[in-house]
Write an enzyme that holds these catalytic residues in place. Structure first.
Site, mmCIF file in Angstrom:
data_model
loop_
_atom_site.group_PDB
_atom_site.id
_atom_site.type_symbol
_atom_site.label_atom_id
_atom_site.label_comp_id
_atom_site.label_asym_id
_atom_site.label_seq_id
_atom_site.Cartn_x
_atom_site.Cartn_y
_atom_site.Cartn_z
ATOM 1 N N GLU A 104 59.851 46.418 40.341
ATOM 2 C CA GLU A 104 58.971 46.874 39.335
ATOM 3 C C GLU A 104 58.266 48.299 39.896
ATOM 4 O O GLU A 104 57.439 48.295 40.995
ATOM 5 C CB GLU A 104 57.682 45.971 38.755
ATOM 6 C CG GLU A 104 56.818 46.804 37.886
ATOM 7 C CD GLU A 104 57.128 47.434 36.582
ATOM 8 O OE1 GLU A 104 57.896 46.981 35.887
ATOM 9 O OE2 GLU A 104 56.849 48.669 36.761
ATOM 10 N N GLY A 137 63.520 51.193 41.143
ATOM 11 C CA GLY A 137 64.881 50.428 40.809
ATOM 12 C C GLY A 137 65.977 50.969 41.224
ATOM 13 O O GLY A 137 66.992 50.353 41.794
ATOM 14 N N ASP A 154 65.433 45.513 32.830
ATOM 15 C CA ASP A 154 64.508 45.340 31.536
ATOM 16 C C ASP A 154 63.254 46.696 31.727
ATOM 17 O O ASP A 154 62.318 46.437 32.189
ATOM 18 C CB ASP A 154 63.596 44.178 31.960
ATOM 19 C CG ASP A 154 62.530 43.889 30.817
ATOM 20 O OD1 ASP A 154 61.637 43.110 30.636
ATOM 21 O OD2 ASP A 154 62.605 44.634 29.635
ATOM 22 N N THR A 156 62.001 50.735 30.467
ATOM 23 C CA THR A 156 61.571 51.288 29.477
ATOM 24 C C THR A 156 62.762 52.011 28.979
ATOM 25 O O THR A 156 63.916 52.043 29.294
ATOM 26 C CB THR A 156 60.354 52.609 29.794
ATOM 27 O OG1 THR A 156 60.926 52.877 31.137
ATOM 28 C CG2 THR A 156 59.166 51.670 29.955
ATOM 29 N N ASP A 157 62.453 53.267 28.005
ATOM 30 C CA ASP A 157 63.549 53.837 27.426
ATOM 31 C C ASP A 157 63.964 55.005 28.282
ATOM 32 O O ASP A 157 63.091 55.211 29.448
ATOM 33 C CB ASP A 157 63.108 54.294 26.084
ATOM 34 C CG ASP A 157 62.948 53.419 24.704
ATOM 35 O OD1 ASP A 157 62.056 52.751 24.697
ATOM 36 O OD2 ASP A 157 64.031 53.482 24.306
HETATM 37 N N1 SAM Z 1 61.258 45.483 26.716
HETATM 38 C C1 SAM Z 1 60.577 47.039 26.893
HETATM 39 C C2 SAM Z 1 61.326 47.596 26.265
HETATM 40 O O1 SAM Z 1 62.917 47.184 25.820
HETATM 41 O O2 SAM Z 1 61.510 48.792 26.156
HETATM 42 C C3 SAM Z 1 60.533 47.249 28.415
HETATM 43 C C4 SAM Z 1 59.344 46.202 29.015
HETATM 44 S S1 SAM Z 1 59.009 46.319 30.665
HETATM 45 C C5 SAM Z 1 57.432 46.636 30.389
HETATM 46 C C6 SAM Z 1 59.593 48.129 30.975
HETATM 47 C C7 SAM Z 1 59.390 48.111 32.600
HETATM 48 O O3 SAM Z 1 60.007 49.182 33.142
HETATM 49 C C8 SAM Z 1 57.753 48.820 32.725
HETATM 50 O O4 SAM Z 1 56.976 47.857 33.339
HETATM 51 C C9 SAM Z 1 58.107 49.883 33.575
HETATM 52 O O5 SAM Z 1 57.011 50.018 34.572
HETATM 53 C C10 SAM Z 1 59.470 49.592 34.320
HETATM 54 N N2 SAM Z 1 60.021 50.783 34.903
HETATM 55 C C11 SAM Z 1 60.365 52.045 34.407
HETATM 56 N N3 SAM Z 1 61.182 52.799 35.141
HETATM 57 C C12 SAM Z 1 61.228 52.070 36.227
HETATM 58 C C13 SAM Z 1 62.035 52.433 37.280
HETATM 59 N N4 SAM Z 1 62.811 53.449 37.710
HETATM 60 N N5 SAM Z 1 62.243 51.238 38.196
HETATM 61 C C14 SAM Z 1 61.579 50.169 38.216
HETATM 62 N N6 SAM Z 1 60.803 49.871 37.122
HETATM 63 C C15 SAM Z 1 60.659 50.703 36.341
#
Ligand code: SAM
Length: 283
Positions: A104, A137, A154, A156-157
């Protein structure tokens, strides 16, 4: 009374009343908000986009975890990318896996979710099978020597830190990190309103897997109809596991679900015609 207005689209908006604001701040990576809404329970948003709500999170997290894990049948090592709210980790840990690595990017999401969305992780972050890494990630899949039976992106967009997780390089590196017969599943947006995400993923993921496709589930607060999940594996049979096999695995697992069941699992891979036509380039 304050309202949260999601501005993911430039001509369509969804708005939630904020009955109680728990947290709002800019972290090192994104704008994070957690509030309570009378109908949805606790809601988390990142950069103005709904990430998860207590009311409907079960649909998304059950379908992104139990579908690949029960299709595979012998999962020992899982990688979760993103998933800071902890609900994906919670669902994966219901399975007899040996270890879950979660990568994360934003420590603050985990900390605030543990404090203000406690029902999402529900103690999962204290499970000894978890290896938690705070990192991008993309960098992790590029550098790790570990191999995984299932990788769950899982994210973000494809906006801000999440954008790199929709790149061809990410899919290629994720493939490199899969054990033989492993499965990659990805959060892939709402095709009715984000059709480009479906086609872009098909073009970028397709060349790296023998079987690359999608499955769907309706998540009400990811509004616009079905959400799509990307599916990539070199084992073609895993998308067509027979119903009796899924039923036996589901019963043996002892899973208590509110959306997932073996029939829904199978049906989820049947895509609506508008998605098939979009993927065939005919729309
Ligand atoms: N269920 C949600 C959706 O479908 O939009 C996603 C939920 S979760 C909160 C998304 C997670 O991705 C967040 O905690 C964000 O910090 C993480 N995130 C975004 N970009 C990332 C990256 N490059 N590497 C790791 N985590 C990342």
């Amino acid at each position: 009374m304050k309202h949260f207005k999601e501005t993911l689209y430039d001509s369509l908006y969804q708005e939630f009343r904020i009955d109680k604001l728990y947290f709002e701040s800019r972290t090192d990576h994104q704008h994070l908000m957690i509030f309570h809404n009378a109908r949805l329970g606790r809601v988390m948003t990142l950069d103005g986009i709904v990430q998860t709500t207590e009311a409907d999170e079960f649909i998304y997290h059950e379908m992104m975890s139990h579908v690949p894990l029960l299709a595979h049948g012998q999962v020992r090592h899982v990688l979760i990318i993103g998933g800071g709210d902890g609900a994906m980790l919670r669902e994966v840990l219901h399975h007899p896996v040996a270890q879950v690595t979660q990568v994360e990017i934003d420590q603050a999401v985990i900390e605030m979710a543990r404090q203000y969305l406690p029902n999402h992780s529900a103690g999962a972050y204290d499970d000894p099978r978890l290896q938690l890494i705070i990192a991008d990630g993309m960098n992790f899949v590029r550098d790790t020597d570990d191999r995984f039976d299932v990788i769950i992106c899982d994210s973000t967009d494809p906006i801000g830190p999440g954008e790199v997780l929709f790149s061809e390089d990410f899919y290629a590196q994720a493939k490199r990190c899969l054990a033989p017969g492993g499965i990659l599943v990805t959060q892939n947006g709402v095709p009715f309103l984000q059709p480009d995400e479906l086609n872009t993923t098909a073009q970028r993921m397709g060349p790296h897997f023998i079987d690359s496709s999608f499955y769907c589930a309706p998540v009400p607060t990811y509004y616009g109809g079905h959400m799509a999940f990307g599916w990539g594996t070199d084992n073609r049979t895993l998308r067509h596991v027979e119903l009796p096999v899924l039923q036996a695995r589901f019963e043996k697992s002892g899973l208590q679900t509110r959306y997932y069941n073996p029939a829904i699992h199978q049906a989820a891979f049947a895509l609506p015609q508008y998605m098939l036509e979009s993927l065939a380039g005919r729309d």
